[in-house]
Design a protein around this motif. Sequence first.
Motif, short mmCIF file in Angstrom:
data_model
loop_
_atom_site.label_atom_id
_atom_site.label_comp_id
_atom_site.label_asym_id
_atom_site.label_seq_id
_atom_site.Cartn_x
_atom_site.Cartn_y
_atom_site.Cartn_z
N ALA A 143 -53.51 6.87 3.47
CA ALA A 143 -54.21 6.37 2.43
C ALA A 143 -54.60 7.81 1.48
CB ALA A 143 -55.59 5.83 2.63
N THR A 144 -54.36 7.91 0.14
CA THR A 144 -54.68 9.07 -0.52
C THR A 144 -55.59 8.46 -1.57
OG1 THR A 144 -52.53 8.78 -1.73
CG2 THR A 144 -52.32 10.08 0.14
N ASN A 145 -55.90 9.47 -2.32
CA ASN A 145 -56.86 9.03 -3.65
C ASN A 145 -56.37 9.68 -4.86
OD1 ASN A 145 -57.30 11.82 -3.13
ND2 ASN A 145 -59.53 12.01 -3.46
N ASN A 146 -55.07 9.93 -4.90
CA ASN A 146 -54.37 10.28 -6.10
C ASN A 146 -53.08 9.61 -6.11
OD1 ASN A 146 -53.00 11.81 -8.01
ND2 ASN A 146 -53.95 13.93 -7.30
N SER A 147 -52.77 8.86 -7.41
CA SER A 147 -51.60 8.08 -7.62
C SER A 147 -50.31 8.92 -7.58
CB SER A 147 -51.78 7.13 -8.53
OG SER A 147 -51.97 7.91 -9.78
N SER A 148 -50.70 10.19 -7.92
CA SER A 148 -49.46 11.15 -8.10
C SER A 148 -48.85 11.59 -6.67
CB SER A 148 -49.88 12.28 -9.33
OG SER A 148 -50.67 13.06 -8.37
N THR A 160 -58.35 -2.14 -8.78
CA THR A 160 -59.54 -1.74 -9.44
C THR A 160 -59.67 -0.32 -9.25
OG1 THR A 160 -60.67 -2.05 -7.16
CG2 THR A 160 -60.72 -4.07 -8.94
N SER A 161 -58.86 0.46 -8.87
CA SER A 161 -58.91 2.04 -8.63
C SER A 161 -57.65 2.57 -8.40
CB SER A 161 -59.96 2.46 -7.49
OG SER A 161 -59.92 3.96 -7.54
N THR A 162 -56.74 2.65 -9.35
CA THR A 162 -55.06 3.06 -9.18
C THR A 162 -54.74 4.43 -8.64
OG1 THR A 162 -55.11 3.78 -11.24
CG2 THR A 162 -54.74 1.31 -10.98
N TYR A 194 -50.83 -2.78 10.58
CA TYR A 194 -51.70 -2.94 9.40
C TYR A 194 -52.73 -2.01 9.16
CZ TYR A 194 -55.07 -5.47 12.49
OH TYR A 194 -55.78 -5.83 13.35
N ILE A 195 -53.07 -1.73 7.79
CA ILE A 195 -53.98 -0.77 7.54
C ILE A 195 -54.82 -0.93 6.33
CG2 ILE A 195 -52.48 0.96 8.28
CD1 ILE A 195 -51.78 1.68 5.28
N ALA A 196 -55.99 -0.66 6.02
CA ALA A 196 -56.69 -0.88 4.96
C ALA A 196 -57.33 0.48 4.38
CB ALA A 196 -57.68 -2.17 5.11
N THR A 197 -58.00 0.58 3.32
CA THR A 197 -58.60 1.34 2.53
C THR A 197 -59.60 0.98 1.35
OG1 THR A 197 -58.71 3.78 1.81
CG2 THR A 197 -57.19 2.25 0.78
N TYR A 198 -60.52 1.68 0.95
CA TYR A 198 -61.40 1.00 -0.17
C TYR A 198 -61.82 2.18 -1.13
CZ TYR A 198 -64.81 2.94 3.20
OH TYR A 198 -65.52 3.62 4.15
N ASP A 199 -62.56 1.74 -2.11
CA ASP A 199 -62.94 2.80 -3.01
C ASP A 199 -64.21 2.86 -3.12
OD1 ASP A 199 -62.40 5.11 -4.74
OD2 ASP A 199 -62.42 3.70 -6.52
N ASP A 200 -65.16 2.37 -2.30
CA ASP A 200 -66.64 2.34 -2.36
C ASP A 200 -67.31 3.10 -1.40
OD1 ASP A 200 -66.72 0.59 -0.35
OD2 ASP A 200 -66.32 -1.06 -1.91
N LEU A 201 -68.60 2.93 -1.05
CA LEU A 201 -68.98 3.69 0.02
C LEU A 201 -69.68 2.62 1.07
CD1 LEU A 201 -71.32 6.30 -1.65
CD2 LEU A 201 -69.07 6.64 -0.68
N LYS A 220 -65.82 -5.02 6.67
CA LYS A 220 -66.47 -4.04 6.09
C LYS A 220 -67.61 -4.64 5.40
CE LYS A 220 -64.97 -1.58 2.29
NZ LYS A 220 -65.74 -1.90 1.48
N GLY A 221 -68.40 -3.60 4.71
CA GLY A 221 -69.46 -3.69 3.57
C GLY A 221 -68.73 -4.43 2.36
N ALA A 222 -69.37 -5.29 1.76
CA ALA A 222 -68.70 -5.91 0.48
C ALA A 222 -68.36 -4.56 -0.47
CB ALA A 222 -69.61 -6.83 -0.17
N GLY A 223 -66.97 -5.00 -1.20
CA GLY A 223 -66.76 -4.04 -2.00
C GLY A 223 -65.00 -3.80 -1.90
N GLY A 224 -64.62 -3.43 -3.29
CA GLY A 224 -62.99 -3.63 -3.25
C GLY A 224 -62.22 -2.93 -2.07
N TRP A 225 -61.28 -3.43 -1.57
CA TRP A 225 -60.41 -3.14 -0.51
C TRP A 225 -59.13 -3.47 -0.74
CZ3 TRP A 225 -58.05 -7.15 1.37
CH2 TRP A 225 -58.80 -8.45 1.60
#
Lengths: 123, 232
Positions: free
Chosen positions: B39-44, B68-70, B146-153, B197-202
């Motif tokens: 999982a990365t934090n940069n679409s490029s 929600t966070s491309t 299967y894997i998952a990631t998110y963009d919040d805390l 996980k805690g509520a938030g986008g994933w």
Amino acid sequence: MAQITIPNAVRQGTVSTPSVVCPAGLSSAAIVVTMPNQSERDDVGNTMEVRLEFSTDGGTTFKSYFTVGWQGGSGYVDKQGVRNPPANMTLAGDSLGALSGSRLRCTFVIPNAVTAGCVITAL
Amino acid sequence: MALPGFSQGIGATAGGVSSANLLFSSAVAVGDSIIVHMATNNSSGAATVVDNVNANTYAQAVKSTLATSTNTVMQTFYKLAVSSGAAASTYRVSMNFGASLGYGAWIGAYTNLATVSSVASSSQGTSTRVQPPAVTSSAGSVLFTYIATYDDLNNFASTAVQGGTFRSLQDNANANQTLIVGDVITSSLTVQPGFSKGAGGWVCHIAAFVASTSGAAAAVLSPFRFVLMGVQ
């Protein structure tokens, strides 16, 4: 936990830090590089390879288990808002338990001289 | 048909870097298959994956982007039934991102995998139950990974997984990019495992690999079909 702080200093070439003994039940090993000079981090000519290395023979020989490449001046801004941040790296997993009691160190490969240090932590 | 088996795995996270290589601490045997999740934090930062033992780049099974966070991207790569193994602490998997970024990554070795299934699927949501869509394999004796990631805390609540086996959780504080990994090795055809996980986008995705019927390696049967289920 075992931890060692390597102070910032001008470094160039292949530089290995002193090592720490990993605790029993080792679950993670981390290196946080420090590069205090923003101008050096912004320079696209600066590169660095950072190796997280273990020794299972008491420090005679080391092997890299995790290596990352860093490039200055990329324009990357991390989630903490730091522009061109220095590298940080953490290796984790149950299989690290087999490396309990081994020695952990960091090796830098730095073509152009930069000011750098690091903090090495074994949990 | 014998079930696939899990051999070993190692996880890592890093930030501010453009490449990585990770070493398997135990031996990799001829015929083992290697799965690489990231999982990365940069679409490029589209990754390419290779290793130091067998030729050819790893194939990408599935790629997902958090709507929600491309900049939040996950990729799963694989190399099935390697023709050459390597002794302990010598098999090295290398990832090149082409850009500086933060990431969470995991490499795993499995036995008795022959083909990649076409049921790869992805989903996104904001609830505390993180799961891919239910997927059905056309054959039994399957590894569903299967894997998952998110963009919040709002961290993954625990390493417990629902309906599967936990393999790795990297960077749960999401300083670089968090990644959680689970799998299901089963003769059942349909699964829908999950995390909490805690509520938030994933974003969460799943891929499937089918065991060999004869023990011999086989070619990839079909390309993955990527299905974006939309926000739940």
